[in-house]
Design an enzyme around this catalytic site. Sequence first.
Site, short mmCIF file in Angstrom:
data_model
loop_
_atom_site.label_atom_id
_atom_site.label_comp_id
_atom_site.label_asym_id
_atom_site.label_seq_id
_atom_site.Cartn_x
_atom_site.Cartn_y
_atom_site.Cartn_z
N GLY A 14 0.82 -1.22 0.00
CA GLY A 14 0.00 0.00 0.00
C GLY A 14 0.85 1.26 0.00
CB ALA A 15 4.22 1.86 -1.04
CB SER A 16 -0.06 3.71 -4.56
OG SER A 16 -1.15 3.31 -3.75
NE ARG A 17 -4.37 5.97 -2.76
CZ ARG A 17 -5.13 6.50 -3.72
NH1 ARG A 17 -5.49 7.76 -3.66
NH2 ARG A 17 -5.54 5.77 -4.74
CG ASP A 66 -8.28 -6.30 -5.01
OD1 ASP A 66 -8.16 -5.99 -3.81
OD2 ASP A 66 -9.38 -6.35 -5.60
CB SER A 146 -6.71 1.55 13.28
OG SER A 146 -7.57 2.66 13.42
CE1 TYR A 160 -9.30 0.20 8.60
CE2 TYR A 160 -10.01 1.49 10.50
CZ TYR A 160 -9.06 1.19 9.54
OH TYR A 160 -7.86 1.86 9.53
CB ALA A 162 -13.58 -6.48 14.21
CE LYS A 164 -6.27 -1.32 9.73
NZ LYS A 164 -5.02 -1.60 9.01
N1 LIG Z 1 -5.40 7.48 7.72
C1 LIG Z 1 -5.65 7.17 8.98
O1 LIG Z 1 -6.12 8.03 9.74
C2 LIG Z 1 -5.38 5.80 9.52
C3 LIG Z 1 -5.62 5.58 10.87
C4 LIG Z 1 -5.36 4.33 11.41
C5 LIG Z 1 -4.86 3.32 10.63
N2 LIG Z 1 -4.65 3.55 9.30
C6 LIG Z 1 -4.13 2.43 8.51
O2 LIG Z 1 -2.92 2.82 7.88
C7 LIG Z 1 -2.73 2.07 6.69
C8 LIG Z 1 -2.41 3.01 5.55
O3 LIG Z 1 -3.54 3.83 5.34
P1 LIG Z 1 -3.45 5.32 4.77
O4 LIG Z 1 -3.96 6.20 5.82
O5 LIG Z 1 -2.14 5.59 4.17
O6 LIG Z 1 -4.61 5.19 3.68
P2 LIG Z 1 -4.64 5.55 2.11
O7 LIG Z 1 -3.99 6.86 1.90
O8 LIG Z 1 -6.06 5.36 1.72
O9 LIG Z 1 -3.72 4.40 1.44
C9 LIG Z 1 -4.12 3.07 1.48
C10 LIG Z 1 -3.13 2.20 0.74
O10 LIG Z 1 -3.62 0.84 0.80
C11 LIG Z 1 -3.80 0.36 -0.52
N3 LIG Z 1 -5.03 -0.44 -0.65
C12 LIG Z 1 -6.31 -0.04 -0.40
N4 LIG Z 1 -7.17 -1.02 -0.80
C13 LIG Z 1 -6.40 -2.02 -1.31
C14 LIG Z 1 -6.69 -3.28 -1.88
N5 LIG Z 1 -7.94 -3.72 -2.06
N6 LIG Z 1 -5.65 -4.07 -2.26
C15 LIG Z 1 -4.38 -3.65 -2.10
N7 LIG Z 1 -4.04 -2.46 -1.60
C16 LIG Z 1 -5.04 -1.65 -1.19
C17 LIG Z 1 -3.94 1.58 -1.41
O11 LIG Z 1 -3.56 1.19 -2.74
P3 LIG Z 1 -4.10 1.99 -4.05
O12 LIG Z 1 -4.25 3.41 -3.65
O13 LIG Z 1 -3.02 1.75 -5.07
O14 LIG Z 1 -5.39 1.34 -4.46
C18 LIG Z 1 -3.02 2.57 -0.73
O15 LIG Z 1 -1.70 2.39 -1.17
C19 LIG Z 1 -4.00 1.26 6.50
O16 LIG Z 1 -3.80 -0.06 6.97
C20 LIG Z 1 -5.02 1.99 7.36
O17 LIG Z 1 -6.05 1.14 7.79
C21 LIG Z 1 -4.88 4.77 8.73
#
Ligand SMILES: NC(=O)c1ccc[n+]([C@@H]2O[C@H](COP(=O)([O-])OP(=O)(O)OC[C@H]3O[C@@H](n4cnc5c(N)ncnc54)[C@H](OP(=O)(O)O)[C@@H]3O)[C@@H](O)[C@H]2O)c1
Length: 254
Positions: A14-17, A66, A146, A160, A162, A164
Amino acid sequence: MANEFQDRTALVTGASRGIGRAAAIALARAGAPKVLVHYNSHAAGIEETMAAVREAGAETSAFQADLAKVEGIHSLIALVKASGAAVDLLVNNAGSLVKRARLAEYTDELYDDVMNLNVRSTWLLSQALAPGMIERGRGCIINLSSIAARNGGGPGATIYAASKAAVAAITKGLAKELAPKGVRVNAVSPGTVDNDFHVKFSNRQILDSVIAQTPAGTLGTNEEVADTIVFLCSHAARYIHGQTIEINGGMFMV
Ligand SMILES: NC(=O)c1ccc[n+]([C@@H]2O[C@H](COP(=O)([O-])OP(=O)(O)OC[C@H]3O[C@@H](n4cnc5c(N)ncnc54)[C@H](OP(=O)(O)O)[C@@H]3O)[C@@H](O)[C@H]2O)c1
Protein backbone atom coordinates in the site's frame (compact mmCIF):
# COMPACT_ATOMS: atom_id res chain seq x y z
CA MET A 1 28.09 6.30 11.79
CA ALA A 2 27.58 2.99 9.97
CA ASN A 3 24.32 2.68 8.10
CA GLU A 4 22.42 0.01 10.01
CA PHE A 5 20.04 -0.57 7.09
CA GLN A 6 22.83 -0.85 4.52
CA ASP A 7 22.14 -4.47 3.57
CA ARG A 8 18.40 -4.56 4.27
CA THR A 9 15.64 -5.08 1.73
CA ALA A 10 12.21 -3.66 2.60
CA LEU A 11 8.76 -4.39 1.25
CA VAL A 12 5.99 -1.87 1.93
CA THR A 13 2.44 -2.76 0.92
CA GLY A 14 0.00 0.00 0.00
CA ALA A 15 2.80 2.40 -0.90
CA SER A 16 1.04 4.31 -3.68
CA ARG A 17 -0.03 7.06 -1.27
CA GLY A 18 -0.38 8.01 2.39
CA ILE A 19 1.47 6.26 5.19
CA GLY A 20 2.86 3.52 2.92
CA ARG A 21 4.46 6.01 0.56
CA ALA A 22 5.96 7.95 3.47
CA ALA A 23 7.28 4.71 5.01
CA ALA A 24 8.91 3.59 1.75
CA ILE A 25 10.63 6.97 1.36
CA ALA A 26 11.66 7.09 5.04
CA LEU A 27 13.21 3.60 4.84
CA ALA A 28 15.14 4.62 1.72
CA ARG A 29 16.33 7.80 3.44
CA ALA A 30 17.35 5.74 6.48
CA GLY A 31 19.69 3.82 4.15
CA ALA A 32 17.87 0.68 3.00
CA PRO A 33 19.38 0.04 -0.45
CA LYS A 34 16.31 -1.76 -1.80
CA VAL A 35 12.71 -0.77 -1.06
CA LEU A 36 10.08 -2.83 -2.86
CA VAL A 37 6.61 -1.34 -3.05
CA HIS A 38 3.12 -2.62 -3.65
CA TYR A 39 -0.04 -0.87 -4.86
CA ASN A 40 -3.50 -1.75 -6.05
CA SER A 41 -5.32 0.91 -8.11
CA HIS A 42 -3.14 4.03 -7.99
CA ALA A 43 -0.54 3.39 -10.71
CA ALA A 44 0.42 7.08 -11.01
CA GLY A 45 0.88 7.22 -7.23
CA ILE A 46 3.28 4.29 -7.14
CA GLU A 47 5.36 5.93 -9.89
CA GLU A 48 5.67 9.03 -7.68
CA THR A 49 6.64 6.87 -4.71
CA MET A 50 9.29 5.02 -6.74
CA ALA A 51 10.73 8.31 -8.02
CA ALA A 52 11.07 9.58 -4.43
CA VAL A 53 12.58 6.28 -3.24
CA ARG A 54 15.16 6.41 -6.04
CA GLU A 55 15.91 10.03 -5.25
CA ALA A 56 16.61 8.92 -1.68
CA GLY A 57 19.20 6.51 -3.08
CA ALA A 58 17.42 3.14 -3.04
CA GLU A 59 16.60 0.67 -5.76
CA THR A 60 12.92 -0.10 -6.11
CA SER A 61 10.33 -2.04 -8.06
CA ALA A 62 6.58 -2.27 -7.76
CA PHE A 63 4.06 -5.09 -7.57
CA GLN A 64 0.33 -4.70 -8.23
CA ALA A 65 -2.25 -6.79 -6.37
CA ASP A 66 -5.76 -6.49 -4.96
CA LEU A 67 -5.33 -7.69 -1.39
CA ALA A 68 -9.07 -7.63 -0.68
CA LYS A 69 -9.21 -10.91 -2.62
CA VAL A 70 -7.46 -14.11 -1.52
CA GLU A 71 -6.12 -14.68 -5.07
CA GLY A 72 -4.64 -11.17 -5.01
CA ILE A 73 -2.74 -11.90 -1.81
CA HIS A 74 -1.33 -15.13 -3.26
CA SER A 75 -0.46 -13.28 -6.47
CA LEU A 76 1.57 -10.67 -4.52
CA ILE A 77 3.40 -13.43 -2.64
CA ALA A 78 4.21 -15.15 -5.94
CA LEU A 79 5.45 -11.87 -7.48
CA VAL A 80 7.72 -11.13 -4.51
CA LYS A 81 9.11 -14.67 -4.50
CA ALA A 82 9.67 -14.58 -8.28
CA SER A 83 11.64 -11.33 -7.87
CA GLY A 84 14.16 -13.26 -5.74
CA ALA A 85 14.16 -10.51 -3.12
CA ALA A 86 15.26 -11.43 0.40
CA VAL A 87 12.88 -9.25 2.39
CA ASP A 88 14.22 -8.27 5.85
CA LEU A 89 11.74 -5.50 6.66
CA LEU A 90 8.08 -6.17 5.91
CA VAL A 91 5.62 -3.31 6.41
CA ASN A 92 2.08 -4.68 6.23
CA ASN A 93 0.54 -1.28 5.57
CA ALA A 94 -2.09 -1.76 2.83
CA GLY A 95 -5.50 -1.40 4.41
CA SER A 96 -8.84 0.30 4.22
CA LEU A 97 -12.29 0.66 5.69
CA VAL A 98 -13.46 -0.11 2.11
CA LYS A 99 -16.93 1.32 2.79
CA ARG A 100 -18.79 2.67 5.81
CA ALA A 101 -21.73 0.34 6.48
CA ARG A 102 -23.75 -0.35 9.63
CA LEU A 103 -24.81 -3.76 10.90
CA ALA A 104 -28.04 -3.96 8.88
CA GLU A 105 -26.40 -3.21 5.55
CA TYR A 106 -23.04 -4.98 5.99
CA THR A 107 -22.74 -7.69 3.29
CA ASP A 108 -20.75 -10.92 3.36
CA GLU A 109 -18.66 -9.61 0.49
CA LEU A 110 -17.76 -6.41 2.32
CA TYR A 111 -16.88 -8.43 5.44
CA ASP A 112 -14.56 -10.68 3.40
CA ASP A 113 -12.93 -7.76 1.57
CA VAL A 114 -12.16 -5.89 4.80
CA MET A 115 -10.87 -8.97 6.61
CA ASN A 116 -8.80 -10.16 3.63
CA LEU A 117 -7.24 -6.77 3.06
CA ASN A 118 -6.45 -5.89 6.67
CA VAL A 119 -5.98 -9.26 8.36
CA ARG A 120 -5.42 -12.10 5.89
CA SER A 121 -2.85 -10.15 3.83
CA THR A 122 -0.89 -9.34 7.02
CA TRP A 123 -0.99 -12.98 8.09
CA LEU A 124 -0.17 -14.57 4.71
CA LEU A 125 2.61 -12.13 3.81
CA SER A 126 4.18 -12.77 7.21
CA GLN A 127 3.81 -16.52 6.68
CA ALA A 128 5.46 -16.25 3.26
CA LEU A 129 8.35 -13.97 4.21
CA ALA A 130 9.19 -14.94 7.82
CA PRO A 131 11.00 -18.19 6.81
CA GLY A 132 13.61 -16.19 4.85
CA MET A 133 14.07 -13.85 7.82
CA ILE A 134 14.46 -16.83 10.17
CA GLU A 135 17.04 -18.38 7.83
CA ARG A 136 19.06 -15.16 7.82
CA GLY A 137 18.52 -14.77 11.58
CA ARG A 138 17.14 -11.27 11.31
CA GLY A 139 14.02 -9.44 10.27
CA CYS A 140 11.28 -7.04 11.27
CA ILE A 141 7.60 -7.14 10.58
CA ILE A 142 5.61 -3.95 11.16
CA ASN A 143 1.82 -4.14 11.03
CA LEU A 144 -0.73 -1.35 10.79
CA SER A 145 -3.37 -1.38 13.50
CA SER A 146 -5.57 1.64 14.30
CA ILE A 147 -7.08 3.63 17.14
CA ALA A 148 -10.31 1.99 15.91
CA ALA A 149 -9.06 -1.31 17.38
CA ARG A 150 -9.27 0.32 20.83
CA ASN A 151 -12.48 2.34 20.52
CA GLY A 152 -14.59 0.23 18.13
CA GLY A 153 -14.30 2.71 15.25
CA GLY A 154 -16.55 5.47 13.96
CA PRO A 155 -19.96 5.02 12.33
CA GLY A 156 -20.10 2.02 10.00
CA ALA A 157 -16.52 1.00 10.80
CA THR A 158 -17.11 -1.87 13.24
CA ILE A 159 -15.60 -4.64 11.10
CA TYR A 160 -12.70 -2.37 10.15
CA ALA A 161 -12.12 -1.85 13.90
CA ALA A 162 -12.37 -5.60 14.50
CA SER A 163 -9.87 -6.25 11.71
CA LYS A 164 -7.39 -3.81 13.28
CA ALA A 165 -7.85 -5.47 16.70
CA ALA A 166 -7.04 -8.78 14.97
CA VAL A 167 -3.88 -7.18 13.57
CA ALA A 168 -2.83 -6.12 17.09
CA ALA A 169 -3.43 -9.66 18.37
CA ILE A 170 -1.54 -11.22 15.44
CA THR A 171 1.33 -8.84 16.25
CA LYS A 172 1.57 -10.21 19.79
CA GLY A 173 1.18 -13.87 18.81
CA LEU A 174 3.74 -13.68 16.02
CA ALA A 175 6.15 -11.69 18.17
CA LYS A 176 6.18 -14.54 20.71
CA GLU A 177 6.64 -17.17 18.01
CA LEU A 178 9.34 -15.35 16.04
CA ALA A 179 11.36 -13.52 18.74
CA PRO A 180 13.43 -16.62 19.56
CA LYS A 181 14.28 -16.88 15.86
CA GLY A 182 15.64 -13.35 15.54
CA VAL A 183 12.58 -11.74 14.01
CA ARG A 184 10.82 -8.82 15.74
CA VAL A 185 7.14 -8.13 15.16
CA ASN A 186 5.50 -4.84 16.17
CA ALA A 187 2.66 -2.59 15.06
CA VAL A 188 1.82 1.07 14.82
CA SER A 189 -1.66 2.34 15.59
CA PRO A 190 -2.38 5.74 14.08
CA GLY A 191 -5.18 7.99 15.25
CA THR A 192 -6.50 10.23 12.50
CA VAL A 193 -3.91 10.94 9.83
CA ASP A 194 -4.55 13.81 7.43
CA ASN A 195 -4.48 11.94 4.11
CA ASP A 196 -6.56 10.37 1.31
CA PHE A 197 -8.06 7.83 3.72
CA HIS A 198 -10.13 10.60 5.31
CA VAL A 199 -10.78 12.37 2.01
CA LYS A 200 -12.62 9.15 1.19
CA PHE A 201 -14.19 8.21 4.54
CA SER A 202 -14.59 11.41 6.61
CA ASN A 203 -15.57 15.05 6.17
CA ARG A 204 -14.38 18.42 7.47
CA GLN A 205 -16.81 18.37 10.40
CA ILE A 206 -15.57 14.97 11.63
CA LEU A 207 -11.92 16.02 11.25
CA ASP A 208 -12.50 19.32 13.09
CA SER A 209 -14.10 17.46 15.97
CA VAL A 210 -11.10 15.07 16.12
CA ILE A 211 -8.74 18.06 16.25
CA ALA A 212 -10.81 19.60 19.06
CA GLN A 213 -10.44 16.38 21.10
CA THR A 214 -6.72 15.95 20.40
CA PRO A 215 -4.34 17.33 23.05
CA ALA A 216 -1.66 18.00 20.40
CA GLY A 217 -4.23 20.11 18.52
CA THR A 218 -3.56 18.68 15.04
CA LEU A 219 -4.26 15.61 12.94
CA GLY A 220 -1.35 13.23 12.38
CA THR A 221 0.84 13.21 9.30
CA ASN A 222 2.02 10.31 7.14
CA GLU A 223 5.61 11.16 8.06
CA GLU A 224 4.94 10.96 11.82
CA VAL A 225 3.74 7.39 11.38
CA ALA A 226 6.55 6.55 8.94
CA ASP A 227 9.21 7.78 11.40
CA THR A 228 7.86 5.40 14.06
CA ILE A 229 7.93 2.53 11.54
CA VAL A 230 11.61 3.25 10.79
CA PHE A 231 12.35 3.43 14.53
CA LEU A 232 10.68 0.05 15.11
CA CYS A 233 12.83 -1.43 12.31
CA SER A 234 16.00 0.03 13.79
CA HIS A 235 18.66 -1.27 16.20
CA ALA A 236 17.41 1.29 18.74
CA ALA A 237 14.19 -0.78 19.01
CA ARG A 238 16.05 -4.11 19.35
CA TYR A 239 14.33 -5.15 22.61
CA ILE A 240 10.83 -4.09 21.51
CA HIS A 241 8.64 -7.08 20.62
CA GLY A 242 4.88 -7.44 20.20
CA GLN A 243 4.06 -3.80 20.87
CA THR A 244 1.43 -1.67 19.20
CA ILE A 245 2.60 1.93 19.36
CA GLU A 246 -0.25 4.45 19.53
CA ILE A 247 0.41 7.56 17.40
CA ASN A 248 -2.48 9.95 17.95
CA GLY A 249 -1.39 13.27 19.46
CA GLY A 250 -2.60 12.14 22.87
CA MET A 251 -6.21 11.67 21.76
CA PHE A 252 -6.34 8.21 23.25
CA MET A 253 -3.96 6.99 25.91
CA VAL A 254 -3.53 3.39 27.00
N1 LIG B 1 -5.40 7.48 7.72
C1 LIG B 1 -5.65 7.17 8.98
O1 LIG B 1 -6.12 8.03 9.74
C2 LIG B 1 -5.38 5.80 9.52
C3 LIG B 1 -5.62 5.58 10.87
C4 LIG B 1 -5.36 4.33 11.41
C5 LIG B 1 -4.86 3.32 10.63
N2 LIG B 1 -4.65 3.55 9.30
C6 LIG B 1 -4.13 2.43 8.51
O2 LIG B 1 -2.92 2.82 7.88
C7 LIG B 1 -2.73 2.07 6.69
C8 LIG B 1 -2.41 3.01 5.55
O3 LIG B 1 -3.54 3.83 5.34
P1 LIG B 1 -3.45 5.32 4.77
O4 LIG B 1 -3.96 6.20 5.82
O5 LIG B 1 -2.14 5.59 4.17
O6 LIG B 1 -4.61 5.19 3.68
P2 LIG B 1 -4.64 5.55 2.11
O7 LIG B 1 -3.99 6.86 1.90
O8 LIG B 1 -6.06 5.36 1.72
O9 LIG B 1 -3.72 4.40 1.44
C9 LIG B 1 -4.12 3.07 1.48
C10 LIG B 1 -3.13 2.20 0.74
O10 LIG B 1 -3.62 0.84 0.80
C11 LIG B 1 -3.80 0.36 -0.52
N3 LIG B 1 -5.03 -0.44 -0.65
C12 LIG B 1 -6.31 -0.04 -0.40
N4 LIG B 1 -7.17 -1.02 -0.80
C13 LIG B 1 -6.40 -2.02 -1.31
C14 LIG B 1 -6.69 -3.28 -1.88
N5 LIG B 1 -7.94 -3.72 -2.06
N6 LIG B 1 -5.65 -4.07 -2.26
C15 LIG B 1 -4.38 -3.65 -2.10
N7 LIG B 1 -4.04 -2.46 -1.60
C16 LIG B 1 -5.04 -1.65 -1.19
C17 LIG B 1 -3.94 1.58 -1.41
O11 LIG B 1 -3.56 1.19 -2.74
P3 LIG B 1 -4.10 1.99 -4.05
O12 LIG B 1 -4.25 3.41 -3.65
O13 LIG B 1 -3.02 1.75 -5.07
O14 LIG B 1 -5.39 1.34 -4.46
C18 LIG B 1 -3.02 2.57 -0.73
O15 LIG B 1 -1.70 2.39 -1.17
C19 LIG B 1 -4.00 1.26 6.50
O16 LIG B 1 -3.80 -0.06 6.97
C20 LIG B 1 -5.02 1.99 7.36
O17 LIG B 1 -6.05 1.14 7.79
C21 LIG B 1 -4.88 4.77 8.73
